[in-house]
Structures are given as C-alpha cells and as structure tokens.
Design an enzyme around this catalytic site. Structure first.
Site, PDB file in Angstrom:
ATOM      1  N   GLY A  71       0.711  -1.215  -0.033  1.00 44.99           N
ATOM      2  CA  GLY A  71      -0.139   0.162   0.028  1.00 44.99           C
ATOM      3  C   GLY A  71       1.147   1.004   0.046  1.00 44.99           C
ATOM      4  N   ASN A 152      -7.267   3.653   9.660  1.00 46.31           N
ATOM      5  CA  ASN A 152      -6.547   2.610  10.438  1.00 46.31           C
ATOM      6  C   ASN A 152      -6.570   2.451  11.239  1.00 46.31           C
ATOM      7  OD1 ASN A 152      -4.243   4.668  10.382  1.00 46.31           O
ATOM      8  ND2 ASN A 152      -2.852   3.331  10.523  1.00 46.31           N
ATOM      9  N   GLN A 180      -7.135  -0.591   4.099  1.00 48.24           N
ATOM     10  CA  GLN A 180      -7.878  -1.562   5.582  1.00 48.24           C
ATOM     11  C   GLN A 180      -9.707  -2.214   4.537  1.00 48.24           C
ATOM     12  OE1 GLN A 180      -7.307  -2.019   7.824  1.00 48.24           O
ATOM     13  NE2 GLN A 180      -4.737  -1.420   8.167  1.00 48.24           N
ATOM     14  N   ALA A 201      -1.981  -6.965   0.145  1.00 49.58           N
ATOM     15  CA  ALA A 201      -2.200  -7.963   0.379  1.00 49.58           C
ATOM     16  C   ALA A 201      -2.300  -9.038   2.058  1.00 49.58           C
ATOM     17  CB  ALA A 201      -1.317  -9.639  -0.424  1.00 49.58           C
ATOM     18  N   HIS A 202      -0.969  -8.493   3.378  1.00 55.46           N
ATOM     19  CA  HIS A 202      -1.178  -8.952   3.917  1.00 55.46           C
ATOM     20  C   HIS A 202      -2.535  -8.475   5.296  1.00 55.46           C
ATOM     21  CE1 HIS A 202       0.652  -5.258   6.508  1.00 55.46           C
ATOM     22  NE2 HIS A 202       0.659  -5.517   5.292  1.00 55.46           N
ATOM     23  N   CYS A 331       2.953   0.764  11.242  1.00 58.17           N
ATOM     24  CA  CYS A 331       4.589   1.743  10.739  1.00 58.17           C
ATOM     25  C   CYS A 331       4.535   3.140  11.520  1.00 58.17           C
ATOM     26  CB  CYS A 331       3.400   2.376   9.782  1.00 58.17           C
ATOM     27  SG  CYS A 331       3.108   1.178   8.773  1.00 58.17           S
TER      28      CYS A 331
END
Length: 382
Positions: A71, A152, A180, A201-202, A331
């Site tokens: 992302g 998020n 999200q 993807a995660h 992050c």
C-alpha cells in the site's frame, strides 16, 4: 502461556491455502515472468490470471490493476505521479491519514511547491463535507483529494461515494487509501466515482511485500520506477511471482467467504464492545470505533481508565500475558510521539489515558476476547 493475536489491522495470519499456493510457486514455478521460455511463460500466465481475477471481482479492467510492493508504494506512486504527470497543483487531505499519504504530500509540497490543504474533521474524526466542498471551490488549481476509506486507527468509514461525486463535480481527482477495506468490503469501481485506490495483501491473510494500485484507465499516469517493461510498462522490476500468487489466492478466498467471515468478525467485535463495557464501565471508545455501522467491523480503539504512569506499563503487561495489540499504526511503532490520529481528536486530558487498538480476524475466538478483557480487568485492579 495463552497466545492471543489482536493486531490484525497491522498484519494478518496467512491462510493455509495461501501458504500452499506460494510454496508451489517457489518450488515449481521459478521462471522469470519476463522470460520467453516455458518456465517464464508459465509464471507470466499466472501473473496475468491474477490481474484478471482481481479486476473481475472489482469490476475493473485488468489494465487498471498494477502490482506493487504494498500500500505504501501504491500511495506514493499515485500521488507523486498525479503531481508530475497530471498537473496536480493542490492536494487536499486530512491530518489523520496514514503517513504513506501525509508524508508523501509533505514531500511533494517541498519538491514541487504544491498547495497542501487539510479538510476539517468533526468531533468523531470524519471529514467535513461542507469544508471539503469549499476547498474544492476555492480556486481553479488542478486538485487531488486523498482521503482514506477506513481509518486504520479508529476504524471510521467515510462516505466514499458522496466524496467521489463531489470531486467529480468540481473536476478534482480522487484517491483513497483503501488498505483497510479491500478484502473486507465489496467493491465495484464501475459504480464508485474514484480515480485511484490501493491495497495490501497482508491485510487480508496474504503475504507481506505485495499489493496493488487501482489506476483508472487512460489516467495519464506514467511509471515511477524505471528499468524494464514489467507490469505492462507501469512498474519496472522483476515480478515477485510467489507473492502475486499469494495475493491472488488471499483475495479470491476473502471474497468467496466474505459474507460468512464478515458475520463472524462482526460478532466478535460486538461481543468485545459489550463485554469490555461491562467489565470496565469507565472505558471510552475513540472515534466511532464502537459503532458497528459507522466503523469497520475489524477493529476497536479503546481509551482505558488508567492513569498515565499505569498506562506506560500496559502494552508490556499485555505482551507478557501473550496478548498482541497496538497503540495504533505499526508503521510508527518505533516513534515516541504517539498516535497522530488521536492527537487530532482528543483533548490533552484524554491523551493522558492509554488508548489501545484491538483488531480482529476470523482466526480469533470468544475465548480470546474473554481472556484479554480478563487481563485488562486484573491489571485495573492491581
């Protein structure tokens, strides 16, 4: 010791089917997708099939799906190229966006001298539609609006259709960080007025290190990474075939099982909200995260009735009890500055109380939640 993973907004457990597909790709299909021999052609076919499958589910054209490392890269690509290639002079965003958007916008202001404007937020953390409209009307500069679909940290869901229509009415481009929401909510880009969005993807039980950008056909955006003709000329670099296969499998399974898994996780969230209110009556919820209709079913953000000193030990205590959760975005976990989202929404007094994000998946159970709330209750009593 019991292990409870409630940090699914940061990353998710891989599905067994995804592991199987990736293992097969790594072991048996190791050709470079750009090679012309049979090994390469086999890999290339799988990459293109993944692109077509994702596009079909989103009601997009395959050429509108560009695989990325995730992302963050997708957000950077879209925003930087919109300024460089499409003549964007003003970026309108909010102060509670993911740093992949905020930091990129700040850098673009330094590099290109663009205007950077922030839409006002209401008390719950949602962007003001009236203020957004006034910003769109303010001048004739070429504008890009970047507002995330689901926050998020607090889980608020914006009215993406209304914002998209407003942008279209005023000739502005619309980008949304949808990391999200992709894999958790249905999408139809033929019906949604949006120019660009992003996925990782995660966040839906796929591998880390891969995602995609949706870039509306004929947008005019050119590559940000140069060096080869991969991704139909949109992004140079050898395709991580095993990761793309894993992304595709996770994506397919997410949408095949969307109704049932949404129901399961929504029930977990509802139970958590009800139970923690019972056991810790003074608990508060940040944003709209306890609202099952106006926030995502995948997370809650709670403000706990502990003093600052006690709060300093809370995450450590939970970790020692085998419970994984977070203060906010993973992050910025190495930062001592705290959540930039909560700093925009809470008073100084409210910020003194510890806030935690608990995020759920299909792999969680009621017993996980009972255990977690029990640990919090015991901690409060100490």
């Amino acid at each position: 010791m019991r292990k409870v993973y409630l940090d699914n907004a940061a990353t998710t457990q891989l599905r067994e089917e995804v592991i199987g597909k990736m293992h097969d790709a790594l072991k048996n299909h190791y050709g470079n997708p750009s090679s012309t021999h049979s090994f390469g052609r086999t890999a290339k076919t799988e990459v293109e099939q993944a692109r077509k499958t994702i596009a079909k589910t989103l009601n997009a054209h395959p050429s509108e799906i560009v695989f990325t490392s995730g992302g963050t890269e997708a957000d950077n690509m879209i925003m930087r190229c919109a300024v460089r290639d499409l003549g964007v002079e003003t970026i309108i965003t909010s102060k509670i966006e993911h740093h992949a958007v905020l930091h990129t916008a700040e850098e673009l202001k330094k590099e290109y001298g663009i205007q950077l404007q922030f839409v006002d937020l209401d008390k719950d953390g949602n962007p003001s539609i009236d203020h957004l409209e006034s910003l769109l009307k303010a001048d004739d500069s070429k504008k890009l609006v970047s507002l995330m679909h689901i926050n998020n940290e607090i889980g608020n869901i914006i009215d993406i259709e209304r914002i998209g229509k407003l942008c279209a009415e005023h000739g502005a481009l619309f980008h949304s960080d949808t990391v999200q929401s992709v894999g958790h909510y249905p999408w139809d880009v033929a019906q949604t007025p949006i120019d660009f969005f992003t996925a990782a993807a995660h966040k839906f039980h796929g591998p880390k290190g891969v995602g995609f950008a949706f870039i509306r056909k004929n947008s005019g955006i050119k590559p940000m990474i140069f060096g080869g003709s991969q991704e139909r000329g949109n992004r140079a670099g050898t395709e991580p075939f095993h990761n793309i296969v894993g992304l595709n499998e996770a994506f397919v399974k997410a949408y095949e099982n969307l109704e049932q898994e949404t129901k399961t996780v929504k029930e977990l969230k509802a139970y958590f909200v009800k139970k923690i209110k019972q056991e810790l009556p003074d608990v508060q919820f940040n944003g709209l995260s306890d609202d099952l209709e106006r926030s995502t079913y995948t997370l809650v953000n709670v403000r706990l009735p502990f003093d600052k000193q006690k709060g300093l030990m809370l995450l450590f205590h939970l970790d020692m009890k085998g419970i994984a959760c977070s203060k906010g975005s993973a992050c910025q976990s190495g930062s001592n500055l705290g959540s930039h989202v909560l700093q925009e929404l809470l008073t100084a007094e409210e910020l003194e109380k510890p806030s935690l994000r608990f995020s759920f998946s299909k792999y969680n159970t009621i017993e996980d939640l009972d255990y977690t709330i029990g640990v919090l209750k015991d901690f409060a009593a100490d």
